[in-house]
Design an enzyme around this catalytic site. Structure first.
Site, mmCIF file in Angstrom:
data_model
loop_
_atom_site.group_PDB
_atom_site.id
_atom_site.type_symbol
_atom_site.label_atom_id
_atom_site.label_comp_id
_atom_site.label_asym_id
_atom_site.label_seq_id
_atom_site.Cartn_x
_atom_site.Cartn_y
_atom_site.Cartn_z
ATOM 1 N N LYS A 275 60.258 -5.955 33.168
ATOM 2 C CA LYS A 275 59.007 -5.495 32.573
ATOM 3 C C LYS A 275 58.793 -4.013 32.903
ATOM 4 C CE LYS A 275 56.380 -9.847 32.679
ATOM 5 N NZ LYS A 275 56.132 -9.940 31.214
ATOM 6 N N ARG A 349 59.075 -20.746 29.476
ATOM 7 C CA ARG A 349 59.545 -21.872 28.659
ATOM 8 C C ARG A 349 60.831 -22.463 29.230
ATOM 9 N NH1 ARG A 349 59.696 -17.967 23.541
ATOM 10 N NH2 ARG A 349 58.215 -16.900 24.892
#
Ligand code: BES
Ligand code: MN
Ligand code: ZN
Length: 499
Positions: A275, A349
């Site tokens: 990030k 996920r």
């Protein structure tokens, strides 16, 4: 914060602060009038001069009102009478709580419940006012001690006595305990609240509540079960990953449990798909799904809910490292389905895939709800006001949305139509782990749906709702309220609980 009821007349109530509501256009409530009389018309004089708050969110604390035992009278605006619904009433209660916290009062007598709120009864108003006051009393203190002259917390709040109100005091304390746990965990820094800390928290909960049982799966056990997708995300971290399984058996043995599956990424750097540096510290909150599931379990145990409930937490840290999983990797999940990793930052996920498969196989729930700070796209879509609800099951969606409306902790449904599924196709595996820019929250939901096949399942994306911006920023404790309400609805309602 403890809640009680009292028969005392408001003007005689032995607490540090009276809390009354005032609408913009309606007749002032009976306590307003009683205080007005006791003070020789002080309140009506101020009201006529336009000095009193009437708009939602506005408050004013009056000191040393003549004829009143309490040292303070806190007036909270309730807005227009015909617009006063549950959500606005809860907002006004939170605003009152903020003003109470910013006073020296340590106890209060709350008369907000005198207001007429559309479609809400006295029990609801008492519970929600209590929760609103408690919400605003929260101050983070784990790694920053309050100044010596800081305002003290509110220890005790009473409500006018009635059977309905008295039934809610224990309930509100139980729900509050769950919300508080969720916020505490969400606010803790990632060097303290790592996967092992979540394990310790679950263990501590079983000591506090003898009815709760815990099972911990370590990396070795998860490897035996081929939970490769969960393990892949944790493999770049020096902190080992865990699957935490808490269970509460309040219902008949033969009843299949309801399962809550929480995303517990204790820190999300993005991994090799790192990030950007700005605001990365916010990613300590990426375990708020887990914190929600644990908070709900705490409330369930406090309420002694007559229901079987299981909580499954995937506790993992997502770090870049020489051992980290990488874009291009193809991973065989516990279900046997293969996933091509296109972005290691779509890690939530990945861990939930195996957690959902494990839940289906070992818990065999009647319904499963996963809770996850899953996508930035969800914040773009819904902002901070609603949790996204995704499920192919219309009835389950309706149950969750209704629970959110009831608890003033709202959800909003996004579609999981098959049309979106092809966005996660890839030539190299059964699916890839990202679906591109369009509908990022929905394609994440589509990915999860493939691991919940055969289960009655819903996904809550809480990326927007789990965090409260503004001053002071902190974990919001959401959607503990929504989920506790959902479970209570499944158990037949609030009556008889919290005693
Ligand atoms: N934990 C984040 C989601 C997130 C991001 C929540 C920003 C709140 C604010 C999640 O693991 C993530 O990084 N998601 C990616 C998915 C993308 C790579 C498909 C995102 O939303 O950018
Ligand atoms: Mn991520
Ligand atoms: Zn994440």
């Amino acid at each position: 914060m403890q809640f009680t009821t009292t028969q005392d007349a408001p003007v005689d109530a032995s607490s540090d602060c009276l809390i009354i509501g005032l609408t913009e256009d309606g007749q002032p409530g009976s306590s307003f009038q009683a205080i007005d009389q006791a003070s020789d018309g002080l309140l009506s004089r101020l009201n006529e001069a336009g000095e009193l708050p009437r708009k939602i969110g506005k408050t004013l604390v009056l000191h040393a009102v003549p004829g009143v035992t309490a040292a303070r009278v806190l007036i909270a605006g309730l807005g227009k009478t015909d617009k006063l619904d549950g959500v606005r009433f809860y907002k006004a209660s939170c605003a009152a709580g903020k003003a109470l916290r910013q006073s020296r009062a340590t106890s209060a007598h709350c008369l907000l419940t005198e207001a007429n709120v559309a479609d809400r009864d006295l029990a609801w108003k008492t519970r929600q006012a209590a929760l609103g006051l408690a919400w605003s009393d929260y101050v983070y203190s784990a790694t920053k001690k309050p100044d010596a002259d800081a305002f003290p917390p509110t220890e005790r709040v009473s409500f006018p006595h009635s059977d309905e109100a008295a039934g809610q005091t224990g309930i509100a304390e139980a729900v509050q305990a769950g919300i508080q746990l969720c916020r505490d965990l969400g606010d803790l820094p990632p060097n303290i609240c790592n996967p092992g800390y979540l394990v310790d928290t679950a263990r501590r909960m079983t000591q506090e509540h003898p009815g709760l049982e815990v099972e911990i799966l370590d990396e070795e056990r998860m490897a035996e079960l081929d939970m490769n997708s969960l393990l892949a995300v944790g493999q770049g971290s020096a902190n080992p990953s865990y699957l935490i399984h808490l269970s509460w058996r309040g219902g008949p043995d033969e009843d299949r449990p309801l399962a809550l599956v929480g995303k517990g990424i204790t820190f999300d750097t993005g991994g090799i798909s790192l990030k950007p540096r700005d605001l990365m510290e916010q990613m300590k909150f990426d375990m708020c799904g887990a914190a929600t599931a644990l908070g709900v379990m705490a409330a369930v145990a406090h309420l002694k809910l007559p229901l079987n409930v299981d909580c499954i937490v995937a506790a993992v840290e997502n770090m870049p490292d020489g051992k980290a999983y990488r874009p291009g990797d193809v991973i065989t999940t516990m279900s046997g389905k293969t996933v091509e990793v296109h972005n290691t930052d779509a890690e939530g996920r990945m861990i939930l895939a195996d957690a959902l498969t494990w839940t289906g196989q070992f818990v065999k729930p009647a319904a499963t709800v996963d809770i996850a700070t899953l996508t930035g796209a969800c914040v773009v879509a819904l902002g901070h006001h609603a949790s996204a609800v995704m499920t192919p099951d219309d009835a389950l969606a309706e149950e969750l949305l209704a629970a959110g409306n009831e608890a003033a902790d709202r959800g909003w449904r996004l579609p999981l139509w098959d049309d979106y599924q092809e966005q996660i196709d890839t030539p190299f595996a059964d699916m890839k782990n990202i679906g591109g820019m369009p509908a990022g929250s929905i394609t994440a939901g589509c990915f999860l749906s493939r691991f919940a096949e055969g289960q009655r399942w819903a996904h809550l994306d809480i990326a927007g709702s789990a965090w409260q911006w503004g001053k002071p920023e902190s974990a919001s404790g959401r959607p503990v309220g929504l989920l506790v309400q959902w479970l209570v609805d499944r158990a037949g309602g609030w009556s008889g609980l919290g005693r």
